[in-house]
Design a protein around this motif. Structure first.
Motif, short mmCIF file in Angstrom:
data_model
loop_
_atom_site.label_atom_id
_atom_site.label_comp_id
_atom_site.label_asym_id
_atom_site.label_seq_id
_atom_site.Cartn_x
_atom_site.Cartn_y
_atom_site.Cartn_z
N HIS A 504 0.84 -1.19 0.00
CA HIS A 504 0.00 0.00 0.00
C HIS A 504 0.87 1.24 0.00
O HIS A 504 1.86 1.30 0.70
N CYS A 505 0.46 2.18 -0.79
CA CYS A 505 1.15 3.46 -0.79
C CYS A 505 0.23 4.43 -0.06
O CYS A 505 -0.86 4.72 -0.54
N PHE A 506 0.64 4.86 1.12
CA PHE A 506 -0.23 5.72 1.91
C PHE A 506 0.13 7.19 1.68
O PHE A 506 1.28 7.52 1.44
N SER A 507 -0.87 8.02 1.82
CA SER A 507 -0.56 9.45 1.83
C SER A 507 -0.10 9.81 3.24
O SER A 507 -0.44 9.14 4.22
N TYR A 508 0.65 10.88 3.32
CA TYR A 508 1.14 11.32 4.61
C TYR A 508 -0.03 11.66 5.52
O TYR A 508 -0.05 11.35 6.71
N LYS A 509 -1.04 12.25 4.90
CA LYS A 509 -2.22 12.67 5.66
C LYS A 509 -2.89 11.47 6.32
O LYS A 509 -3.25 11.50 7.49
N LYS A 510 -3.02 10.41 5.54
CA LYS A 510 -3.69 9.20 6.06
C LYS A 510 -2.91 8.63 7.25
O LYS A 510 -3.50 8.20 8.24
N LEU A 511 -1.59 8.66 7.16
CA LEU A 511 -0.79 8.11 8.26
C LEU A 511 -0.81 9.04 9.46
O LEU A 511 -0.77 8.59 10.61
N ALA A 512 -0.89 10.33 9.19
CA ALA A 512 -0.99 11.28 10.30
C ALA A 512 -2.30 11.03 11.04
O ALA A 512 -2.36 11.02 12.27
N GLU A 513 -3.36 10.78 10.27
CA GLU A 513 -4.66 10.47 10.89
C GLU A 513 -4.58 9.16 11.66
O GLU A 513 -5.03 9.05 12.79
N ALA A 514 -3.99 8.15 11.01
CA ALA A 514 -3.94 6.82 11.63
C ALA A 514 -3.18 6.85 12.95
O ALA A 514 -3.49 6.10 13.87
N THR A 515 -2.19 7.71 13.05
CA THR A 515 -1.38 7.75 14.26
C THR A 515 -1.83 8.86 15.19
O THR A 515 -1.15 9.17 16.17
N ASN A 516 -2.97 9.45 14.86
CA ASN A 516 -3.48 10.53 15.69
C ASN A 516 -2.44 11.65 15.80
O ASN A 516 -2.13 12.13 16.89
N GLY A 517 -1.89 12.01 14.67
CA GLY A 517 -0.89 13.07 14.65
C GLY A 517 0.44 12.64 15.25
O GLY A 517 1.11 13.42 15.92
N PHE A 518 0.82 11.39 15.03
CA PHE A 518 2.10 10.85 15.51
C PHE A 518 2.24 11.08 17.02
O PHE A 518 3.18 11.68 17.50
N ARG A 519 1.23 10.61 17.72
CA ARG A 519 1.18 10.87 19.15
C ARG A 519 1.87 9.78 19.96
O ARG A 519 2.79 10.06 20.72
N GLU A 520 1.44 8.51 19.77
CA GLU A 520 1.95 7.47 20.66
C GLU A 520 3.23 6.85 20.12
O GLU A 520 3.23 6.16 19.12
N GLU A 521 4.30 7.10 20.85
CA GLU A 521 5.60 6.64 20.40
C GLU A 521 5.83 5.21 20.90
O GLU A 521 5.63 4.92 22.07
N LEU A 522 6.23 4.33 19.99
CA LEU A 522 6.49 2.95 20.41
C LEU A 522 7.98 2.73 20.68
O LEU A 522 8.36 1.87 21.45
N GLY A 523 8.80 3.51 20.00
CA GLY A 523 10.22 3.33 20.22
C GLY A 523 11.02 4.23 19.30
O GLY A 523 10.48 4.83 18.37
#
Ligand SMILES: *[C@@H]1O[C@H](CO)[C@@H](O)[C@H](O)[C@H]1NC(C)=O
Ligand SMILES: *[C@@H]1O[C@H](CO)[C@@H](O)[C@H](O)[C@H]1NC(C)=O
Ligand SMILES: *[C@@H]1O[C@H](CO)[C@@H](O)[C@H](O)[C@H]1NC(C)=O
Ligand SMILES: *[C@@H]1O[C@H](CO)[C@@H](O)[C@H](O)[C@H]1NC(C)=O
Ligand SMILES: *[C@@H]1O[C@H](CO)[C@@H](O)[C@H](O)[C@H]1NC(C)=O
Ligand SMILES: *[C@@H]1O[C@H](CO)[C@@H](O)[C@H](O)[C@H]1NC(C)=O
Ligand SMILES: *[C@@H]1O[C@H](CO)[C@@H](O)[C@H](O)[C@H]1NC(C)=O
Ligand SMILES: *[C@@H]1O[C@H](CO)[C@@H](O)[C@H](O)[C@H]1NC(C)=O
Ligand SMILES: *[C@@H]1O[C@H](CO)[C@@H](O)[C@H](O)[C@H]1NC(C)=O
Ligand SMILES: *[C@@H]1O[C@H](CO)[C@@H](O)[C@H](O)[C@H]1NC(C)=O
Ligand SMILES: *[C@@H]1O[C@H](CO)[C@@H](O)[C@H](O)[C@H]1NC(C)=O
Length: 807
Positions: A504-523
């Motif tokens: 899948h080629c995601f748009s940056y916007k879609k990933l920003a949404e998916a991560t809630n604005g890159f909120r929860e850091e896993l590592g």
């Protein structure tokens, strides 16, 4: 003609069993070989029900390495070697080899495929009466490989689907290339059917879900899908309840063959066929999911079963595709490939005739399309107004009048299907030049015979006529396709063996949404920060890990995509799977499946229970993953940064290697040698600091350090002084203890290990072999894996280095 056929069949049934009894036990000895030609005699099961071998295809020079029902006239294929290498040309061979299992070669003798990853020598092969081809190991008579574990589009009784199992449809009944649909038993317990073959949930692509996932109480979720010995299929839940998929009244297995196939049209269908020829020779569909494939697909993705602009209706559980009037098949030989209008629709004002001269409207009912091609609604509207609105709008291809609202739709029209009992009128635009036709006969639909309700609707507006096979309006269609496929699948460069990867080629916007604005850091790793994200699919959500790369070259698109493609092609139980990526302006992100149980570092060095058995399983898992990266994937991958932080644990605590392939991505920015990349302190092999060549042995070194950490549950280099004096460097300490015969000191208080000193000693010895300073003394990962699994003996290792010191 029929007479001859019958005679032939009679002879067939009469003589065949003798033939089998005479020379068949189902056993295939090592060294047996089959060649792809007409006179090739397949390997039969003892009863003769199933055969393994080369099956000739329509193109008489092509053969499919497969298992088929040998006693029925159709010789239906029940299994075949994955569609990426099959079919093969005349003269290809397959051989059962002692070391590699089945090996398929092209006529020039080049390897095309093998059962590979075999950890033991082959004793014999066996074509079982169940339809399962099995390869047995020589030392302990266990199964090394079986076709049941590698289902392609069909499962048979006694076969099951476990978490992650995927079936792929084929292209058409007779074309075994990978088709458009896949079935997956998802980790969350759901059985899902979806458009496309990418293992990522995509709300709009799913057209069937068994709804057997319970996030609140996972015990109520599905555990596996069983097709049992009575040909009953059910989902076994973790709480031991079952959800039955097969209805009552299964034709008895003693008299019938059964199979369940993900058909090329997208329906997962259970078929049966009398074992003895009774004059009704063909397969009968017993049940299918979804029940109605035409109406089930109403996603906003994809074109539906029949392709764009086509209309689907169900006849005898099977979809039938027809082009609407004024449209004809895009590919005249492919009914499922979609339709194209017989006219050029244009909004170019200069060349406009009065629309009434050019187009007319055909009215009908009971056809529905996905709402994604809707672009305007006229509300309120009447029949006359709706008809006119579409005719006069150069963009409009069809208008649907429902409940006084007129919905205008443009090309391409997707998910067209016939439906009953929806109160709507359909106005379809067609070109007047596309004659002859008799519109008044097709309208109104109610004038037609009432007992053929299901067909009226289709016929009323649909045609079948391809009177003038006309020109495609490339512009309109392509534009439509582009819009639809934006942000969807991107076909990257095919690899050298022709494997096409759909990441899948995601748009940056879609990933920003998916991560809630890159909120929860896993590592945080050497390549960037990893965030938790959620990609929604209707009521289901797929948790993903999104890695933001921060050190990758900006202007190396081709290299980036090629590398991502390589990573995307890997597929192994002990690797974290790459699902997609984002390549947009300065953004470079990779989307991975989410691993529920954190990193190995947190398991080893945290406070949780660290069972020895689990640790040994993790060690063998990592080793297998590395064997795959080094030896078994299409191009060798050296990881360069093996450490506990890069080993993740999935929901079942399987070790999964992450970050592989990234070393090379990073390298794109830099000089073309690997020597600029450095792993993590403590885990890097000494040759990094010399000017010698870097090989896969650097991973062996890092694995050695990791293995010692797994044994001792402590870090290689303790951050704080633990007061243990000279024990600060793990590798030194282990060597000292090994020399002094004091292995118990390494695992103080770990009683589980102390009761298993044989394995402890073995593992320590393997660890020391791996950390030899001289790379040539280190074993390969394959050998390490064999040693861990007890297949080869472990010698006493020499001192890792006469001047062993840490870096
Ligand atoms: C089929 O292949 C076998 C084994 O290679 C060979 O002996 C035989 O001559 C071939 N038959 C034909 C008709 O080509
Ligand atoms: C047989 O050997 C295989 C590997 O060679 C191993 O995975 C399996 O556990 C062994 N089974 C038994 C019963 O020893
Ligand atoms: C063949 O299948 C049957 C039924 O599952 C099984 O009991 C038997 O062990 C299989 N044969 C071999 C050699 O594995
Ligand atoms: C099968 O379908 C694929 C994909 O549409 C096509 O490339 C291939 O040529 C087809 N093969 C045959 C034998 O028709
Ligand atoms: C399910 O059945 C198995 C075997 O009968 C049993 O061991 C297990 O405890 C059962 N699990 C539940 C949740 O009832
Ligand atoms: C069985 O059905 C398939 C397609 O459904 C057809 O191609 C085949 O000819 C049929 N076989 C017989 C023996 O009727
Ligand atoms: C459609 O447009 C193409 C290119 O503009 C032209 O060649 C073709 O003749 C047109 N077809 C019809 C049916 O008007
Ligand atoms: C299409 O229908 C779905 C569900 O009925 C709705 O959620 C979606 O917003 C609609 N889309 C458009 C473009 O109207
Ligand atoms: C049709 O419209 C009426 C009034 O606007 C509304 O009450 C009714 O629910 C609608 N019916 C459907 C099926 O949308
Ligand atoms: C990658 O290359 C760019 C431009 O050449 C440079 O600015 C950047 O620092 C490089 N990154 C690394 C990690 O070397
Ligand atoms: C491991 O994953 C499973 C499934 O997601 C979860 O139930 C369990 O709590 C996890 N264990 C830890 C220690 O996180």
């Amino acid at each position: 003609m029929a007479y001859v056929f019958l005679i032939h069949l009679t002879c067939f049934t009469l003589f065949f069993p003798f033939h089998i009894l005479a020379q068949n036990s189902g056993l295939v000895s090592v060294g047996s070989i089959l060649a792809a030609n007409e006179s090739s005699i397949p390997w039969l099961s003892p009863s003769g029900d199933f055969a393994f071998g080369f099956r000739q295809l329509q193109d008489k020079d092509m053969f499919l390495l497969s298992i088929w029902y040998d006693k029925i006239p159709d010789k239906t294929v029940a299994w075949y070697v994955g569609s990426l290498v099959n079919p093969v040309p005349r003269g290809s061979t397959v051989e059962l080899q002692a070391k590699r299992g089945l090996v398929l070669r092209d006529p020039q003798g080049q390897d095309i495929w093998s059962t590979a990853t075999i950890y033991d020598e082959v004793n014999y092969g066996f074509m079982n009466n169940t339809g399962n081809f099995i390869i047995m190991a020589s030392n302990n008579n266990t199964r090394l490989w079986e076709s049941f574990r590698f289902a392609v589009d069909t499962i048979l009784p006694l076969q099951r689907l476990t978490y992650g199992s995927v079936l792929y449809s084929r292209q058409s009944e007779t074309n075994f290339s990978r088709g458009r649909f896949s079935l997956r038993f998802h980790q969350d317990g759901n059985l899902l059917l979806r458009v496309g073959s990418v293992p990522i949930l995509d709300a709009d692509a799913v057209y069937y879900s068994s709804q057997t996932s319970d996030a609140v109480n996972p015990l109520n979720s599905g555990q596996f899908v069983m097709f049992d010995s009575k040909a009953s299929m059910y989902i076994q839940m973790r709480n031991n309840q079952t959800m039955q998929l097969t209805p009552f009244g299964i034709p008895p297995v003693s008299e019938n063959y059964h199979r369940a196939t993900l058909d090329f049209d997208g329906a997962f269908t259970h078929y049966f066929h009398p074992r003895t020829f009774t004059g009704k020779p063909n397969w009968t569909a017993f049940w299918a999911i979804p029940e109605n494939i035409c109406t089930a697909m109403d996603g906003t993705k994809g074109s539906g079963v029949c392709g764009y602009n086509s209309v689907c209706s169900l006849v005898g559980r099977k979809p039938v595709c027809e082009c609407p009037q004024g449209y004809s098949l895009l590919d005249p030989n492919d009914k499922y490939g979609g339709c194209t209008p017989n006219f050029n629709q244009s909004c170019d004002e200069l060349e406009q005739l009065p629309v009434e001269d050019k187009y007319d409207i055909l009215a009908g009912s009971d056809i529905e399309w996905s709402n994604k091609s809707e672009y305007e609604v006229v509300n309120p509207s009447t029949e006359a107004r709706c008809r006119k609105a579409c005719l006069q709008d150069c963009l409009c291809a069809v208008a649907v009048l429902r409940n006084s609202s007129c919905w205008k739709k443009k090309l391409p029209l997707s998910n067209g299907r016939s439906v009953t009992n929806i109160n709507s009128k359909v106005f379809l635009k067609y070109s007047k030049s596309d004659l002859p036709r008799q519109p008044h006969n097709l309208y109104p639909a109610s004038a037609r015979s009432k007992d053929r309700e299901n067909l009226i609707l289709v016929e009323s507006v649909l045609l079948g006529t391809s009177l003038l096979l006309n020109v495609v309006i490339i512009g309109a269609i392509c534009f439509g396709f582009q819009v639809i496929y934006q942000n969807n699948k991107l076909n990257l460069h095919p690899s050298k063996n022709g494997v096409e990867i759909n990441l899948h080629c995601f748009s940056y916007k879609k990933l920003a949404e998916a991560t809630n604005g890159f909120r929860e850091e896993l590592g945080r790793g050497s390549f960037g920060i990893v965030y938790k994200g959620e990609i929604k699919v209707g009521s289901i959500k797929d948790t993903v890990a999104v890695k933001k790369l921060d050190r990758v070259a900006q202007d190396a698109e081709k290299e980036f995509l090629a590398e991502v493609n390589t990573i995307g092609q890997t597929n192994h139980k002990h690797l974290v799977r790459l699902l997609g990526f984002c390549y947009e302006k300065q953004h470079r992100l990779l989307v991975y499946e989410y691993m529920g149980n954190g990193t190995l570092a947190s398991l080893l060095f945290g406070k949780t229970i660290r069972s020895w058995k689990l640790r040994t399983q993790i060690a063998t898992g990592i080793a297998r993953g590395l064997v795959y990266l080094h030896d078994e994937c299409s191009s060798q991958m050296i990881h360069c940064d093996i450490k506990p932080q890069n080993i993740l644990l999935d929901d079942y605590y399987n070790a999964r290697i992450s970050d592989f392939g990234l070393a090379k991505l990073l390298q794109i920015n830099q000089s073309r040698t690997l020597t600029n990349i450095r792993g993590t302190r403590g885990y890097v092999a000494p040759e990094w600091f010399r000017n010698t060549q870097i090989t896969s042995k650097v991973d062996v070194y890092s694995f050695g350090v990791l293995l010692l950490e797994i044994i001792c549950c402590r870090r290689h280099v303790e951050d704080v002084d633990t007061g243990e004096g000279g024990n600060a460097i793990l590798t030194d300490w282990v060597w000292d203890c090994f020399q002094e015969g004091r292995l118990d000191a390494l695992v103080e208080n770990d009683f589980e290990v102390l009761e298993d000193t044989m394995k402890l000693e073995k593992y320590v010895k393997i660890g020391i072999w791996c950390i030899q300073e001289d790379p040539s003394l280190r074993p390969t990962m394959r050998k390490v894996s064999h040693m861990l699994e007890g297949i080869v003996e472990v010698m006493i290792p020499p001192c890792p280095s006469p001047f062993f010191s840490t870096i």
